[in-house]
Design an enzyme around this catalytic site. Structure first.
Site, PDB file in Angstrom:
ATOM      1  N   GLU A 133      40.599 -60.712  16.425  1.00  0.00           N
ATOM      2  CA  GLU A 133      40.661 -61.711  15.345  1.00  0.00           C
ATOM      3  C   GLU A 133      41.918 -61.536  14.508  1.00  0.00           C
ATOM      4  O   GLU A 133      42.550 -62.511  14.100  1.00  0.00           O
ATOM      5  CB  GLU A 133      39.424 -61.607  14.443  1.00  0.00           C
ATOM      6  CG  GLU A 133      38.090 -61.869  15.144  1.00  0.00           C
ATOM      7  CD  GLU A 133      37.879 -63.328  15.514  1.00  0.00           C
ATOM      8  OE1 GLU A 133      38.754 -64.156  15.218  1.00  0.00           O
ATOM      9  OE2 GLU A 133      36.834 -63.628  16.124  1.00  0.00           O
ATOM     10  N   ASP A 187      35.925 -67.216  27.203  1.00  0.00           N
ATOM     11  CA  ASP A 187      36.747 -68.432  27.096  1.00  0.00           C
ATOM     12  C   ASP A 187      38.254 -68.220  27.164  1.00  0.00           C
ATOM     13  O   ASP A 187      38.937 -68.685  28.083  1.00  0.00           O
ATOM     14  CB  ASP A 187      36.380 -69.217  25.819  1.00  0.00           C
ATOM     15  CG  ASP A 187      36.320 -68.339  24.546  1.00  0.00           C
ATOM     16  OD1 ASP A 187      36.557 -67.133  24.635  1.00  0.00           O
ATOM     17  OD2 ASP A 187      36.033 -68.891  23.466  1.00  0.00           O
ATOM     18  N   GLU A 228      38.015 -76.887  18.985  1.00  0.00           N
ATOM     19  CA  GLU A 228      38.318 -77.021  20.422  1.00  0.00           C
ATOM     20  C   GLU A 228      38.434 -78.468  20.899  1.00  0.00           C
ATOM     21  O   GLU A 228      39.320 -78.795  21.699  1.00  0.00           O
ATOM     22  CB  GLU A 228      37.278 -76.264  21.273  1.00  0.00           C
ATOM     23  CG  GLU A 228      37.372 -74.747  21.171  1.00  0.00           C
ATOM     24  CD  GLU A 228      36.809 -74.181  19.871  1.00  0.00           C
ATOM     25  OE1 GLU A 228      36.038 -74.896  19.198  1.00  0.00           O
ATOM     26  OE2 GLU A 228      37.140 -73.029  19.525  1.00  0.00           O
ATOM     27  N   THR A 244      45.648 -68.918  20.853  1.00  0.00           N
ATOM     28  CA  THR A 244      44.281 -69.442  20.825  1.00  0.00           C
ATOM     29  C   THR A 244      43.810 -69.776  19.407  1.00  0.00           C
ATOM     30  O   THR A 244      42.714 -70.295  19.214  1.00  0.00           O
ATOM     31  CB  THR A 244      43.301 -68.476  21.539  1.00  0.00           C
ATOM     32  OG1 THR A 244      42.051 -69.141  21.745  1.00  0.00           O
ATOM     33  CG2 THR A 244      43.087 -67.206  20.737  1.00  0.00           C
ATOM     34  N   ARG A 278      44.847 -64.447  14.472  1.00  0.00           N
ATOM     35  CA  ARG A 278      44.983 -65.170  13.197  1.00  0.00           C
ATOM     36  C   ARG A 278      46.164 -64.646  12.381  1.00  0.00           C
ATOM     37  O   ARG A 278      46.968 -65.410  11.862  1.00  0.00           O
ATOM     38  CB  ARG A 278      43.700 -65.054  12.381  1.00  0.00           C
ATOM     39  CG  ARG A 278      42.496 -65.632  13.107  1.00  0.00           C
ATOM     40  CD  ARG A 278      41.258 -65.631  12.245  1.00  0.00           C
ATOM     41  NE  ARG A 278      40.052 -65.756  13.071  1.00  0.00           N
ATOM     42  CZ  ARG A 278      38.942 -66.377  12.704  1.00  0.00           C
ATOM     43  NH1 ARG A 278      38.856 -66.922  11.519  1.00  0.00           N
ATOM     44  NH2 ARG A 278      37.901 -66.433  13.512  1.00  0.00           N
TER      45      ARG A 278
HETATM   46  C1  DMJ Z   1      39.144 -69.433  16.861  1.00  0.00           C
HETATM   47  O1  DMJ Z   1      39.201 -68.243  16.190  1.00  0.00           O
HETATM   48  C2  DMJ Z   1      39.881 -69.371  18.163  1.00  0.00           C
HETATM   49  O2  DMJ Z   1      40.132 -70.651  18.605  1.00  0.00           O
HETATM   50  C3  DMJ Z   1      39.135 -68.617  19.214  1.00  0.00           C
HETATM   51  O3  DMJ Z   1      39.785 -68.620  20.442  1.00  0.00           O
HETATM   52  C4  DMJ Z   1      37.775 -69.234  19.401  1.00  0.00           C
HETATM   53  N1  DMJ Z   1      37.075 -69.388  18.198  1.00  0.00           N
HETATM   54  C5  DMJ Z   1      37.710 -69.861  16.996  1.00  0.00           C
HETATM   55  C6  DMJ Z   1      37.561 -71.341  16.784  1.00  0.00           C
HETATM   56  O4  DMJ Z   1      36.422 -71.877  17.246  1.00  0.00           O
END
Ligand code: DMJ
Length: 656
Positions: free
Chosen positions: A274, A407, A542, A631, A278
């Site tokens: 995370e 994912d 998403e 992501t 981020r």
């Molecule tokens: C985000 O932190 C990122 O996109 C992660 O890959 C998946 N979950 C959240 C958003 O849903």
């Protein structure tokens, strides 16, 4: 002679009724009832039984959840009596803020990415969960619970007076009225396109600024904040969004906070994945967009503090790092890490190595990819969800999903290949094999409308369950096709895009739940069912992310129309009048979506950014031939063949 003890007394007083004690007295009462029942005439007994049966039927008939199931022709499996244990089994009790561990203690909060203990997450193995069809009874119950404490302002935006600190109650009562008048829902639908997104961002930012400045997340209902890592998560996640949206003033005040307040020299446990996607990702992309070295220095600081995570027997990183102490550890309940977590930090660490000319970051994450590449336990390129930090092997094998815990493994295979200039064949091969694996094992069509969806596999058994998280896939498939991969990837992307849109359109609020189940039996009345525990919406990105890619590559107007609908519904059901947006509990109840009092940082980092990029007419704003989004929607440069060029300082939207 001694006086009788309490025990003596009890035993004497009940002895005449068959041995004494509470149990025997109950037995005696039962026997006497039975005797009286036997003394009744047959007619009297039949009459009593008839009345009891009548009462039972009346009870059933007045219980709406059950009757609505009956009307729908569905089995009445989610009756009130068995509902509570069902929910409790699926979901941990919502964690109250004051029960959360301090950031100094752990980074293992209830993550929106669902990285908790596997036992809480593996719904595939839970048998006999009743599907939710109409759940008004439950919604009414929760509505009543909250109504006792809350004042509803409009469209589901709730001021939770109970959660307010005593001192702020009076102030809020006075100030709410102008705030409500200031935000008029009709105006939101008047404005469309990029301006509507700027407006939404400003509203979200206002809430963050007023009630949680410098903290991790806004709690818009209680006008307070929540801490996860204690690092200003929302502010950092939102930096490049402000730059891209051209919000100069907001960007400058956030930058000043980064310059003067942000420090990583803190005794806090952070989650490696995370904080990489981020914080490290957010700082790196802001550096690239602005050219300001402040962000690069901060990126290097957090990146180097995360490195202890890789000191494990297998070199598969631990999930948690204390960035102040330089120590790392797995979660309390296991020595496993999540596969998606250890394979979705590569874009950021590789870029950090390139910028700093220090190979250690790239080497650490490349080692993970090489090991995962060779591991046994995959099914046609699909990976299990857990990997052990001691042995380096997959654990909890046999479950395959494109949702939580797996994912972004697939996403980063493709994106690393793109980032590196499409030269790393192993990444491409693994990606192509996985796409074929999805088609072979996880792809099905729903009934009655034939929506193509990606389900899950558990020990050979298919489940038609799809997380909202899976809706990254249409965008990723389309991106691959854009970069020269087979055109049938684009066909599949379009089909899945339609399905992800339907996950919104078919809900009463027009917002998708966290998880859906597709019907596959011929003659089904509807394509999508939602279980009681899955009705929440966390403002996830998403679907709008994929809409952005699909529109960018096809220019088909319908993708913008779908995005506009989604934004309007976020405004209608999740916007809080005093500032900010809130995740909600129930996408099936437009009357009372039931706010959860949390604005996730990815709403500003991702959801609003992708919506803006979807609507913007600026040609190639953040070109997909120059950038690859991590992501968390932070754009990082595709490496130029000329390795000496270390940043792609781009002036966007007139900001300098
Ligand atoms: C985000 O932190 C990122 O996109 C992660 O890959 C998946 N979950 C959240 C958003 O849903």
């Amino acid at each position: 002679m001694h006086p009788p003890s309490r025990q003596d007394y009890v035993s004497i007083s009940f002895s005449g009724q068959g041995g004494g004690g509470y149990t025997n007295s109950k037995q005696w009462r039962r026997q006497s009832c039975w005797r009286k029942w036997k003394q009744l005439s047959r007619l009297q007994r039949s009459l009593i039984l008839f009345i009891l049966v009548l009462l039972f039927i009346c009870g059933i008939a007045t219980y709406p959840t059950v009757t609505e199931h009956l009307r729908d022709g569905e089995p009445a499996t989610d009756g009130k009596s068995d509902l509570k244990p069902f929910i409790l089994e699926l979901l941990p009790e919502p964690v109250k803020q004051d029960q959360l561990p301090l950031p100094e203690q752990t980074s293992q909060r209830k993550s929106p990415n669902k990285r908790g203990p596997p036992v809480l997450q593996n719904r595939l193995q839970q048998k006999g969960n009743p599907s939710e069809t109409v759940v008004k009874e439950k919604a009414a119950e929760s509505k009543k619970d909250v109504e006792e404490e809350d004042v509803i302002s409009w469209h589901g935006a709730v001021i939770n007076t109970n959660q307010l600190a005593e001192g702020t109650k009076e102030r809020d009562n006075k100030e709410d009225l102008p705030a409500n008048q200031e935000v008029k829902p009709t105006n939101d639908s008047d404005v469309s396109g990029p301006e509507a997104v700027r407006r939404a961002f400003r509203h979200a930012w206002k809430g963050y600024k007023d009630f949680s400045w410098g903290h991790d997340e806004l709690r818009p209902i209680s006008k307070s904040h929540s801490e996860w890592f204690g690092l200003g998560l929302t502010l950092i996640d939102a930096l490049d969004t402000m730059w891209i949206l051209g919000l100069k003033e907001e960007f400058e005040e956030a930058k000043a906070w980064v310059a003067t307040e942000l420090t990583f020299d803190k005794n806090v446990d952070v989650n490696l994945f995370e904080s990489t996607i981020r914080i490290l990702g957010g700082l790196l992309s802001t550096y690239h967009l602005t050219g300001d070295t402040l962000f690069l220095h901060k990126a290097k600081d957090i990146g180097s503090r995360l490195m202890p995570a890789f000191n494990t027997p297998s070199k598969i990183p631990y999930s948690d790092v204390n960035i102040g102490k330089g120590t790392a550890h797995p979660p309390r309940w296991t020595s496993d890490s999540t596969v998606a977590e250890v394979t979705s930090i590569q874009l950021e660490f590789r870029e950090l190595s390139r910028l700093t000319e220090d190979p250690q970051y790239e080497a650490a994450v490349a080692e993970v990819m090489n090991q995962v590449h060779k591991l046994e336990g995959k099914l046609d390129g699909l990976v299990p969800m857990f990997i052990n930090t001691n042995s380096g092997k997959f654990t909890h094998q046999g479950i395959y999903t494109l949702g939580a815990r797996a994912d972004s493994y697939y996403e980063y295979l493709l994106k690393q290949w793109i980032q590196g200039g499409k030269k790393e064949d192993q990444l491409l091969e693994d990606y192509l094999e996985a796409v074929e694996g999805v088609k072979k094992n996880l792809l099905q069509k729903s009934s009655p409308n034939g929506l193509v969806f990606v389900g899950e596999l558990s020990h050979g058994q298919f489940s038609p369950k799809m997380d909202h998280l899976v809706c990254f896939l249409p965008g990723t498939l389309a991106l691959g096709a854009h970069h020269g991969l087979p055109s049938d990837h684009m066909d599949l992307a379009k089909q899945l895009m339609e399905t992800c849109y339907q996950m919104y359109a078919q809900m009463e609020t027009g917002l998708s739940p966290e998880i859906v189940h597709f019907n596959m039996h011929e003659g089904s009345m509807r394509d999508i069912d939602v279980k009681l525990a899955d009705r929440h919406n966390l403002l996830r990105p998403e679907t709008v992310e994929s809409l952005f890619y699909l529109h960018r590559f096809t220019q088909d107007q319908k993708y913008r129309d779908w995005g506009r609908e989604i934004l309007q519904n976020f405004n209608k059901y999740t916007k809080v009048s005093s500032g900010g947006y809130t995740s909600i509990n129930n996408v099936r109840d437009p009357e009372y979506p039931s706010p959860r009092d949390k604005m996730e940082s990815f709403f500003l980092g991702e959801t609003l950014k992708y919506l803006y990029l979807l609507f913007s007419d600026e040609p190639d704003l953040v070109s997909l031939d120059q950038y690859v989004f991590n992501t968390e929607a932070h754009p990082l440069p595709i490496w130029p063949s000329n390795a000496s060029q270390t940043h792609t300082h781009t002036h966007l939207s007139g900001l300098v």
